[in-house]
Design a protein around this motif. Structure first.
Motif, PDB file in Angstrom:
ATOM      1  N   LYS A  55       0.816  -1.208   0.000  1.00  0.00           N
ATOM      2  CA  LYS A  55       0.000   0.000   0.000  1.00  0.00           C
ATOM      3  C   LYS A  55       0.853   1.263   0.000  1.00  0.00           C
ATOM      4  CE  LYS A  55      -3.912  -2.048   2.506  1.00  0.00           C
ATOM      5  NZ  LYS A  55      -4.759  -1.959   3.728  1.00  0.00           N
ATOM      6  N   TYR A  56       2.104   1.133   0.479  1.00  0.00           N
ATOM      7  CA  TYR A  56       2.955   2.304   0.646  1.00  0.00           C
ATOM      8  C   TYR A  56       4.274   2.149  -0.110  1.00  0.00           C
ATOM      9  CZ  TYR A  56      -0.139   3.455   4.577  1.00  0.00           C
ATOM     10  OH  TYR A  56      -1.234   3.748   5.360  1.00  0.00           O
ATOM     11  N   SER A  57       4.872   3.269  -0.455  1.00  0.00           N
ATOM     12  CA  SER A  57       6.182   3.287  -1.098  1.00  0.00           C
ATOM     13  C   SER A  57       7.240   2.663  -0.198  1.00  0.00           C
ATOM     14  CB  SER A  57       6.583   4.736  -1.416  1.00  0.00           C
ATOM     15  OG  SER A  57       7.941   4.821  -1.779  1.00  0.00           O
ATOM     16  N   ARG A  58       8.218   2.032  -0.811  1.00  0.00           N
ATOM     17  CA  ARG A  58       9.318   1.478  -0.033  1.00  0.00           C
ATOM     18  C   ARG A  58      10.193   2.569   0.580  1.00  0.00           C
ATOM     19  NH1 ARG A  58      13.282  -1.398  -4.346  1.00  0.00           N
ATOM     20  NH2 ARG A  58      12.855  -0.083  -6.140  1.00  0.00           N
ATOM     21  N   LEU A  59      10.047   3.818   0.128  1.00  0.00           N
ATOM     22  CA  LEU A  59      10.775   4.912   0.754  1.00  0.00           C
ATOM     23  C   LEU A  59      10.229   5.208   2.143  1.00  0.00           C
ATOM     24  CD1 LEU A  59      11.103   7.336  -2.283  1.00  0.00           C
ATOM     25  CD2 LEU A  59      12.801   5.701  -1.438  1.00  0.00           C
ATOM     26  N   ASN A  64      10.837  -5.420   1.972  1.00  0.00           N
ATOM     27  CA  ASN A  64      11.784  -6.486   1.649  1.00  0.00           C
ATOM     28  C   ASN A  64      13.085  -6.358   2.441  1.00  0.00           C
ATOM     29  OD1 ASN A  64      12.338  -8.867   0.244  1.00  0.00           O
ATOM     30  ND2 ASN A  64      13.388  -7.804  -1.409  1.00  0.00           N
ATOM     31  N   ARG A  65      13.007  -5.741   3.610  1.00  0.00           N
ATOM     32  CA  ARG A  65      14.148  -5.600   4.503  1.00  0.00           C
ATOM     33  C   ARG A  65      13.836  -6.178   5.874  1.00  0.00           C
ATOM     34  NH1 ARG A  65      18.589  -4.212   1.386  1.00  0.00           N
ATOM     35  NH2 ARG A  65      17.884  -2.728  -0.195  1.00  0.00           N
ATOM     36  N   ASP A  66      14.870  -6.648   6.534  1.00  0.00           N
ATOM     37  CA  ASP A  66      14.752  -7.094   7.923  1.00  0.00           C
ATOM     38  C   ASP A  66      14.323  -5.905   8.778  1.00  0.00           C
ATOM     39  OD1 ASP A  66      15.599  -7.634  10.716  1.00  0.00           O
ATOM     40  OD2 ASP A  66      16.436  -9.465   9.855  1.00  0.00           O
ATOM     41  N   PRO A  67      13.364  -6.090   9.681  1.00  0.00           N
ATOM     42  CA  PRO A  67      12.892  -4.962  10.488  1.00  0.00           C
ATOM     43  C   PRO A  67      13.975  -4.362  11.376  1.00  0.00           C
ATOM     44  CG  PRO A  67      11.980  -7.033  11.286  1.00  0.00           C
ATOM     45  CD  PRO A  67      12.610  -7.326   9.972  1.00  0.00           C
ATOM     46  N   ASP A  68      15.067  -5.088  11.608  1.00  0.00           N
ATOM     47  CA  ASP A  68      16.172  -4.563  12.425  1.00  0.00           C
ATOM     48  C   ASP A  68      17.257  -3.898  11.587  1.00  0.00           C
ATOM     49  OD1 ASP A  68      14.997  -5.488  14.821  1.00  0.00           O
ATOM     50  OD2 ASP A  68      15.847  -7.494  14.509  1.00  0.00           O
ATOM     51  N   ASP A  69      17.084  -3.850  10.269  1.00  0.00           N
ATOM     52  CA  ASP A  69      18.094  -3.285   9.392  1.00  0.00           C
ATOM     53  C   ASP A  69      17.918  -1.772   9.313  1.00  0.00           C
ATOM     54  OD1 ASP A  69      19.831  -2.505   7.417  1.00  0.00           O
ATOM     55  OD2 ASP A  69      19.122  -3.921   5.912  1.00  0.00           O
ATOM     56  N   LYS A  73      20.596   1.421   3.305  1.00  0.00           N
ATOM     57  CA  LYS A  73      19.570   0.843   2.440  1.00  0.00           C
ATOM     58  C   LYS A  73      18.663  -0.079   3.253  1.00  0.00           C
ATOM     59  CE  LYS A  73      20.635   2.322  -1.777  1.00  0.00           C
ATOM     60  NZ  LYS A  73      21.679   3.278  -1.438  1.00  0.00           N
ATOM     61  N   GLY A  74      18.445   0.295   4.503  1.00  0.00           N
ATOM     62  CA  GLY A  74      17.674  -0.545   5.411  1.00  0.00           C
ATOM     63  C   GLY A  74      16.183  -0.358   5.277  1.00  0.00           C
ATOM     64  N   ILE A  75      15.485  -0.670   6.357  1.00  0.00           N
ATOM     65  CA  ILE A  75      14.025  -0.701   6.311  1.00  0.00           C
ATOM     66  C   ILE A  75      13.431   0.685   6.025  1.00  0.00           C
ATOM     67  CG2 ILE A  75      13.765  -0.414   8.813  1.00  0.00           C
ATOM     68  CD1 ILE A  75      11.428  -2.499   8.524  1.00  0.00           C
ATOM     69  N   VAL A  76      14.074   1.734   6.531  1.00  0.00           N
ATOM     70  CA  VAL A  76      13.773   3.103   6.097  1.00  0.00           C
ATOM     71  C   VAL A  76      15.090   3.649   5.562  1.00  0.00           C
ATOM     72  CG1 VAL A  76      12.997   5.407   6.743  1.00  0.00           C
ATOM     73  CG2 VAL A  76      11.918   3.412   7.773  1.00  0.00           C
ATOM     74  N   ALA A  77      15.233   3.622   4.251  1.00  0.00           N
ATOM     75  CA  ALA A  77      16.523   3.918   3.625  1.00  0.00           C
ATOM     76  C   ALA A  77      16.900   5.387   3.781  1.00  0.00           C
ATOM     77  CB  ALA A  77      16.483   3.544   2.149  1.00  0.00           C
ATOM     78  N   LYS A  78      18.212   5.624   3.805  1.00  0.00           N
ATOM     79  CA  LYS A  78      18.726   6.996   3.865  1.00  0.00           C
ATOM     80  C   LYS A  78      19.044   7.527   2.469  1.00  0.00           C
ATOM     81  CE  LYS A  78      20.729   6.401   8.501  1.00  0.00           C
ATOM     82  NZ  LYS A  78      20.287   5.019   8.742  1.00  0.00           N
ATOM     83  N   ALA A 139      23.680   0.321  -7.596  1.00  0.00           N
ATOM     84  CA  ALA A 139      23.416  -1.110  -7.762  1.00  0.00           C
ATOM     85  C   ALA A 139      24.740  -1.874  -7.879  1.00  0.00           C
ATOM     86  CB  ALA A 139      22.571  -1.346  -9.005  1.00  0.00           C
ATOM     87  N   PRO A 140      24.733  -3.171  -7.561  1.00  0.00           N
ATOM     88  CA  PRO A 140      25.972  -3.959  -7.668  1.00  0.00           C
ATOM     89  C   PRO A 140      26.461  -4.134  -9.099  1.00  0.00           C
ATOM     90  CG  PRO A 140      24.109  -5.361  -7.076  1.00  0.00           C
ATOM     91  CD  PRO A 140      23.641  -3.947  -6.962  1.00  0.00           C
ATOM     92  N   ASP A 141      25.596  -3.886 -10.076  1.00  0.00           N
ATOM     93  CA  ASP A 141      25.965  -4.014 -11.490  1.00  0.00           C
ATOM     94  C   ASP A 141      25.837  -2.668 -12.209  1.00  0.00           C
ATOM     95  OD1 ASP A 141      23.208  -3.883 -11.277  1.00  0.00           O
ATOM     96  OD2 ASP A 141      22.850  -5.210 -12.990  1.00  0.00           O
TER      97      ASP A 141
END
Length: 257
Positions: A55-59, A64-69, A73-78, A139-141
């Motif tokens: 329902k919400y943006s990943r921003l 798709n992140r661990d809640p402790d990350d 690039k964690g659960i709330v990315a910087k 990205a890694p590539d």
């Protein structure tokens, strides 16, 4: 009839709560860059037992992140995948605010997903994404051209377990079945390159493997259906790609039936 699969589409949304949006440094166009364009159209109508869409943006909260990350690039990315700062100076959420955001945007999705994969009839989870045709800056590539489809199980380029990455979320034999199904309908496929899968496939794959099931992350190349001039989905190409994907899943289902 429905397939004994759960389909998760965690990065399809662009909605951001107003209190979060006022903290952000990104423009509306830059926010849209974080959306996995076309994933709702490609996967949302599959006849799976459960189909879930964010329902919400990943921003806001990255499902798709661990809640402790709490990393960059964690659960709330910087920063986003173009290397841009997401929040204005001093506006990144403190620990209490972050937990409140997770209660709104993260935990309801995972509570529902956890119940879905625990159903006795479910044998597989497909976590569905899309990506740019060329790897962006973070990205890694970065700068490299990508295949039509990337399938991931936290393994190596053949889908086999790599000790440094830990347990795979899907046996190699099933990875090859899914890979062959995509190739049968004209898609080029890479395994675990550039991405090896995220939290959703790793976390729920453990549960599914215990009952003989599997979890696979799917990344679709947006060059298949996104207009390069507008950055929006071309309806004709999107419909054609969705039709091919429906055929892919029918083929996969027949292998397990």
């Amino acid at each position: 009839m429905s397939y004994p699969f759960v389909v998760s589409v965690p990065h399809c949304a662009h909605r951001i709560p107003e209190e979060v949006r006022t903290r952000m440094a990104l423009s509306p166009t830059q926010i849209m860059d974080a959306v996995d364009h076309g994933t709702t159209e490609l996967f949302g109508a599959l006849p799976a037992a459960t189909v879930m869409s964010a329902k919400y943006s990943r921003l806001f909260c990255d499902l798709n992140r661990d809640p402790d990350d709490t990393g960059p690039k964690g659960i709330v990315a910087k920063t986003d995948y173009h290397g841009r700062e997401i929040f204005k100076p001093g506006m990144y959420p403190d620990a209490q605010t972050l937990q409140r955001w997770l209660q709104i945007g993260y935990r309801p999705y995972h509570e529902t997903l956890a119940k879905a994969v625990q159903r006795k009839d479910i044998i597989g989870l497909f976590d569905c994404h899309s990506l740019n045709g060329i790897g962006p800056a973070d990205a890694p590539d970065a700068g490299k051209k990508r295949q039509d489809v990337i399938l991931s199980n936290n393994g190596g380029p053949m889908g086999v377990q790599t000790p440094s990455f830990g347990q795979t979320s899907c046996p190699p034999v099933i990875m090859q079945i899914v890979k062959s199904a995509f190739e049968q309908f004209g898609f080029s496929v890479a395994l675990n390159t550039p991405y090896k899968g995220g939290f959703i496939t790793r976390h729920y794959g453990v549960q599914l493997l215990k009952k003989g099931g599997f979890a696979i992350q799917i990344e679709m190349n947006q060059d298949l259906y996104v207009d390069p001039q507008t950055g929006l989905c071309n309806s004709v190409l999107t419909d054609a790609t969705a039709s091919r994907i429906r055929s892919v899943f029918a083929s996969i289902y027949r292998r397990f039936e």
